[in-house]
Design an enzyme around this catalytic site. Structure first.
Site, PDB file in Angstrom:
ATOM      1  N   GLU A 141       0.721  -1.389   0.073  1.00 50.61           N
ATOM      2  CA  GLU A 141      -0.120   0.032   0.036  1.00 50.61           C
ATOM      3  C   GLU A 141       0.834   1.310  -0.061  1.00 50.61           C
ATOM      4  OE1 GLU A 141      -3.072   0.000  -0.736  1.00 50.61           O
ATOM      5  OE2 GLU A 141      -3.318  -2.213  -0.563  1.00 50.61           O
ATOM      6  N   ASP A 195       4.378  -4.171  -5.710  1.00 45.14           N
ATOM      7  CA  ASP A 195       4.734  -5.513  -5.093  1.00 45.14           C
ATOM      8  C   ASP A 195       6.305  -5.273  -5.015  1.00 45.14           C
ATOM      9  OD1 ASP A 195       2.444  -6.556  -4.837  1.00 45.14           O
ATOM     10  OD2 ASP A 195       2.542  -7.894  -6.572  1.00 45.14           O
TER      11      ASP A 195
HETATM   12 ZN   LIG Z   1      -2.319  -2.701  -5.101  1.00 49.44          ZN
END
Ligand SMILES: [Zn+2]
Length: 261
Positions: A125, A184
């Site tokens: 996030e 990521d």
């Molecule tokens: Zn995401």
């Protein structure tokens, strides 16, 4: 202005827009300063629409974990004020809005097995903010002029509408697969540098996929805004192997706050 100049401008503008809309092009029409201003206003609206968890121990733990991850970011992001909010909501979700406001649902804390699993989602996030996906998305969805006037406080209705949408859907909008991959990649580096076992990211993704089979309602918000595929799990696993485990997988303080939410 002659025709040649006009078409040249059109080409430049098209390039700029294409870059601005791509993920992590590094070009964004909202400055970082404006983004932080917008975040401060949006977070006040969101505060009216969600219920926060007020346990000081839980909040301190989440704040500390988030700050450790943010400290690994490049300037100016590691020097800006970030805020980590714990939302009292049983669904497994977390989201970030522009300007360094990250929201973690108590359902995510409860359903993460280890501290490093939670760190994996938080780092993801945070990375949406670092890669500036959130402002790109807002500009695309509402138009730059609307966002610009909202930053200046000239458009309270729009801020309220955006906040209501975030409160209802648990995110601003659906991120693209490219944006997910980028969040990521940045996130796993940041969590590892912050001292968490990077294997936690893939492990949390697996939990989420498992939950989707058993209790789809609990992870619906997360999946509708962050497309999660087996590919992402595989990539996260191989990245973690490349980085190697240098950090903590779990800690008693995490298990303690899990009991408290
Ligand atoms: Zn995401």
């Amino acid at each position: 202005m002659n025709k040649r100049n006009t078409s040249l401008i059109a080409v430049v503008l098209a390039t700029v827009l294409a870059t601005g809309c791509g993920s992590g092009g590094g070009f964004n029409l909202i400055s970082i300063e404006e983004e932080w201003q917008l975040g401060a206003q949006l977070s006040q609206e969101i505060a009216r629409q969600v219920r926060f968890n007020n346990d000081p121990q839980v909040n301190a733990y989440i704040r500390n974990m988030g700050q450790r991850i943010v400290n690994q970011a490049a300037p100016p992001f590691n020097q800006l004020p970030w805020q980590f909010h714990v939302v009292d909501d049983p669904s497994i979700n977390a989201f970030a809005i522009p300007g360094g406001h990250v929201y973690v649902h108590t359902g995510l804390i409860k359903n993460a097995d280890t501290a490093s699993e939670l760190a994996g989602v938080m780092a993801h996030e945070i990375s949406h903010v670092l890669a500036r996906h959130s402002t790109e998305q807002l500009s695309r969805q509402y138009g730059l002029s609307v966002i610009a006037s909202a930053v200046l406080g000239q458009n309270p209705g729009t801020l309220a509408a955006i906040a209501a949408q975030i409160a209802a859907t648990g995110a601003m909008a659906r991120f693209s697969r490219d944006a997910e991959r980028e969040a990521d990649e940045i996130g796993i580096q940041a969590m590892a540098a912050a001292g968490y076992n990077p294997a936690g990211m893939a492990s949390m993704f697996e939990e989420l996929i498992e939950h989707r089979q058993g209790q789809p309602g609990q992870v619906e918000q997360f999946f509708s805004t962050h497309p999660l595929t087996e590919n992402r799990v595989r990539d996260a696993r191989s990245r973690a192997q490349q980085i190697g485990n240098r950090g903590i997988t779990d800690e008693p303080e995490f298990q303690e706050i899990k009991r408290r939410v």
